[in-house]
Design a protein around this motif. Structure first.
Motif, PDB file in Angstrom:
ATOM      1  N   PHE A  62       2.075   1.923  -4.540  1.00 37.42           N
ATOM      2  CA  PHE A  62       2.276   0.770  -4.567  1.00 37.42           C
ATOM      3  C   PHE A  62       1.719  -0.053  -5.766  1.00 37.42           C
ATOM      4  N   VAL A  63       2.334  -0.794  -6.607  1.00 37.92           N
ATOM      5  CA  VAL A  63       1.696  -1.934  -7.641  1.00 37.92           C
ATOM      6  C   VAL A  63       0.168  -3.063  -7.423  1.00 37.92           C
ATOM      7  N   ILE A  64      -0.642  -3.198  -7.324  1.00 40.65           N
ATOM      8  CA  ILE A  64      -1.849  -3.987  -7.245  1.00 40.65           C
ATOM      9  C   ILE A  64      -1.500  -4.615  -7.816  1.00 40.65           C
ATOM     10  N   PHE A  65      -1.624  -6.312  -7.350  1.00 37.50           N
ATOM     11  CA  PHE A  65      -1.581  -8.148  -8.268  1.00 37.50           C
ATOM     12  C   PHE A  65      -2.828  -8.387  -7.570  1.00 37.50           C
ATOM     13  N   ASN A  66      -3.051  -9.258  -8.198  1.00 35.10           N
ATOM     14  CA  ASN A  66      -4.496 -10.340  -8.571  1.00 35.10           C
ATOM     15  C   ASN A  66      -4.468 -11.325  -8.153  1.00 35.10           C
ATOM     16  N   GLU A  67      -5.308 -12.388  -7.805  1.00 32.67           N
ATOM     17  CA  GLU A  67      -4.707 -14.045  -8.112  1.00 32.67           C
ATOM     18  C   GLU A  67      -3.869 -14.280  -8.198  1.00 32.67           C
ATOM     19  N   GLU A  68      -3.829 -14.326  -9.299  1.00 38.49           N
ATOM     20  CA  GLU A  68      -2.830 -14.752 -10.357  1.00 38.49           C
ATOM     21  C   GLU A  68      -1.682 -14.059 -11.069  1.00 38.49           C
ATOM     22  N   ASN A  69      -1.420 -13.085  -9.783  1.00 39.02           N
ATOM     23  CA  ASN A  69       0.376 -12.517  -9.585  1.00 39.02           C
ATOM     24  C   ASN A  69      -0.012 -11.327 -11.189  1.00 39.02           C
ATOM     25  N   LYS A  70      -0.722 -10.985 -11.166  1.00 36.42           N
ATOM     26  CA  LYS A  70      -0.923 -10.007 -12.304  1.00 36.42           C
ATOM     27  C   LYS A  70      -1.269  -8.390 -11.846  1.00 36.42           C
ATOM     28  N   ASP A  71      -0.510  -7.729 -12.586  1.00 35.11           N
ATOM     29  CA  ASP A  71      -0.617  -6.115 -11.967  1.00 35.11           C
ATOM     30  C   ASP A  71      -1.573  -5.479 -12.756  1.00 35.11           C
ATOM     31  N   VAL A  72      -2.636  -5.062 -12.166  1.00 32.14           N
ATOM     32  CA  VAL A  72      -3.883  -5.070 -12.084  1.00 32.14           C
ATOM     33  C   VAL A  72      -3.867  -3.508 -11.870  1.00 32.14           C
ATOM     34  N   ALA A  73      -3.110  -2.002 -11.493  1.00 36.16           N
ATOM     35  CA  ALA A  73      -3.523  -1.220 -10.737  1.00 36.16           C
ATOM     36  C   ALA A  73      -1.758  -0.885  -9.943  1.00 36.16           C
ATOM     37  N   ILE A  74      -2.550   0.310  -9.675  1.00 29.81           N
ATOM     38  CA  ILE A  74      -1.840   1.569  -9.021  1.00 29.81           C
ATOM     39  C   ILE A  74      -1.959   2.273  -8.062  1.00 29.81           C
ATOM     40  N   VAL A  75      -1.483   2.124  -6.990  1.00 27.35           N
ATOM     41  CA  VAL A  75      -2.435   3.383  -5.781  1.00 27.35           C
ATOM     42  C   VAL A  75      -1.284   4.000  -5.007  1.00 27.35           C
ATOM     43  N   ILE A  76      -1.580   5.154  -5.142  1.00 29.31           N
ATOM     44  CA  ILE A  76      -0.597   6.045  -5.033  1.00 29.31           C
ATOM     45  C   ILE A  76      -1.506   6.507  -3.042  1.00 29.31           C
ATOM     46  N   LEU A  77      -0.267   6.644  -2.291  1.00 31.01           N
ATOM     47  CA  LEU A  77      -1.391   7.032  -0.399  1.00 31.01           C
ATOM     48  C   LEU A  77      -0.112   8.334  -0.241  1.00 31.01           C
ATOM     49  N   ASP A  78      -0.785   9.087   0.754  1.00 31.38           N
ATOM     50  CA  ASP A  78       0.232  10.178   1.429  1.00 31.38           C
ATOM     51  C   ASP A  78      -0.898   9.565   2.604  1.00 31.38           C
ATOM     52  N   HIS A  79      -0.106   9.373   3.742  1.00 30.93           N
ATOM     53  CA  HIS A  79      -0.213   9.870   4.978  1.00 30.93           C
ATOM     54  C   HIS A  79       0.729  11.319   5.535  1.00 30.93           C
ATOM     55  N   VAL A  80      -0.194  11.603   6.332  1.00 26.99           N
ATOM     56  CA  VAL A  80       0.008  13.221   7.299  1.00 26.99           C
ATOM     57  C   VAL A  80       0.046  13.182   8.465  1.00 26.99           C
ATOM     58  N   THR A  81       0.474  13.835   9.221  1.00 25.96           N
ATOM     59  CA  THR A  81      -0.029  14.142  10.825  1.00 25.96           C
ATOM     60  C   THR A  81       0.203  15.743  11.066  1.00 25.96           C
ATOM     61  N   TYR A  82      -0.973  15.800  11.289  1.00 26.95           N
ATOM     62  CA  TYR A  82      -1.703  17.570  11.506  1.00 26.95           C
ATOM     63  C   TYR A  82      -1.454  18.125  12.786  1.00 26.95           C
TER      64      TYR A  82
ATOM     65  N   LYS B 255      -0.872  19.535  16.900  1.00 23.52           N
ATOM     66  CA  LYS B 255      -0.746  19.633  18.439  1.00 23.52           C
ATOM     67  C   LYS B 255      -0.814  18.239  18.543  1.00 23.52           C
ATOM     68  N   ASP B 256      -2.255  18.149  18.096  1.00 26.94           N
ATOM     69  CA  ASP B 256      -2.928  16.998  18.552  1.00 26.94           C
ATOM     70  C   ASP B 256      -2.504  15.099  17.841  1.00 26.94           C
ATOM     71  N   GLY B 257      -1.831  15.228  17.004  1.00 23.46           N
ATOM     72  CA  GLY B 257      -1.490  14.799  16.335  1.00 23.46           C
ATOM     73  C   GLY B 257      -2.860  13.588  15.001  1.00 23.46           C
ATOM     74  N   LEU B 258      -3.660  14.531  14.588  1.00 25.83           N
ATOM     75  CA  LEU B 258      -4.292  13.938  13.881  1.00 25.83           C
ATOM     76  C   LEU B 258      -4.359  13.299  12.696  1.00 25.83           C
ATOM     77  N   THR B 259      -3.948  11.334  12.225  1.00 23.96           N
ATOM     78  CA  THR B 259      -3.619  11.567  11.546  1.00 23.96           C
ATOM     79  C   THR B 259      -4.131  11.226   9.804  1.00 23.96           C
ATOM     80  N   THR B 260      -3.781  12.095   9.042  1.00 27.15           N
ATOM     81  CA  THR B 260      -4.508  11.387   7.654  1.00 27.15           C
ATOM     82  C   THR B 260      -4.026  10.381   6.264  1.00 27.15           C
ATOM     83  N   LEU B 261      -4.717   9.641   5.991  1.00 26.51           N
ATOM     84  CA  LEU B 261      -4.443   9.131   5.235  1.00 26.51           C
ATOM     85  C   LEU B 261      -5.357   9.496   3.721  1.00 26.51           C
ATOM     86  N   CYS B 262      -4.490   9.533   2.826  1.00 24.98           N
ATOM     87  CA  CYS B 262      -4.963  10.952   1.624  1.00 24.98           C
ATOM     88  C   CYS B 262      -4.601   9.922   0.678  1.00 24.98           C
TER      89      CYS B 262
END
Length: 182
Positions: free
Chosen positions: A66-86, A88-95
């Motif tokens: 993701f590219v993160i924008f502020n209220e002035e529509n300026k790119d201020v950050a990046i975020v890399i997220l990884d969602h994994v399901t583990y 039999k119980d299907g526990l879900t983790t967002l890294c």
């Protein structure tokens, strides 16, 4: 503080992110911190970092940039997220792989605002249930470690280079349900 997440599109965002290395930084040694904590000592620029973590989607895993924008529509950050399901119980983790705030925008409150959005809207961002969130923080990055603890994350392990923080959303939801029943 307002932050807007936009899924990374190389054609749309690549040129925006190339100029980050030209930032002077808003605080002492901002560019040095960006290079050190932003891993640019390993990658030549922010686009290469994103290219090394391409978006994927399977039944067990989703990785999004993701590219993160502020209220002035300026790119201020990046975020890399990884969602994994583990298991039999299907526990879900967002890294949270990376939160990298642009040097000129550091120390302006974007890190905490981004984490709030990940905590509160992680399921919407990833399109799947989130039971827990984990984030690794460079062991020398004291501001980020402090922020994680203020957000309710607990340090669950560490290595020579990173502290791993976790937030159990199942417990938080249970506590909120108990409080609303009172």
């Amino acid at each position: 503080m307002f932050v807007r997440f936009e899924e990374y599109d190389k054609n749309k965002h690549s040129d925006l992110l190339k100029v980050w290395s030209e930032d002077k930084g808003s605080r002492k040694n901002s560019l040095g911190n960006y290079i050190y904590f932003g891993l640019l000592n390993y990658y030549k620029d922010i686009n290469e970092l994103i290219d090394r973590h391409p978006s994927i989607e399977t039944d067990e895993e989703i990785l999004k940039n993701f590219v993160i924008f502020n209220e002035e529509n300026k790119d201020v950050a990046i975020v890399i997220l990884d969602h994994v399901t583990y298991g039999k119980d299907g526990l879900t983790t967002l890294c949270v792989y990376f939160i990298i705030v642009r040097p000129d925008e550091q120390s302006k409150g974007y890190g905490p605002s981004i984490m709030d959005k990940v905590i509160n809207d992680g399921e919407k961002l990833m399109g799947r249930r989130v039971d827990e969130i984990y984030a690794s923080v460079d062991i020398a990055n004291f501001p980020s470690s402090s922020m994680m603890e203020k957000k309710g994350f607990k340090q669950v392990c560490n290595s020579d280079n990173y502290n791993i923080y976790g937030l159990n959303l199942i417990k938080i939801r249970e506590q909120e349900d108990e409080e609303s029943e009172k």
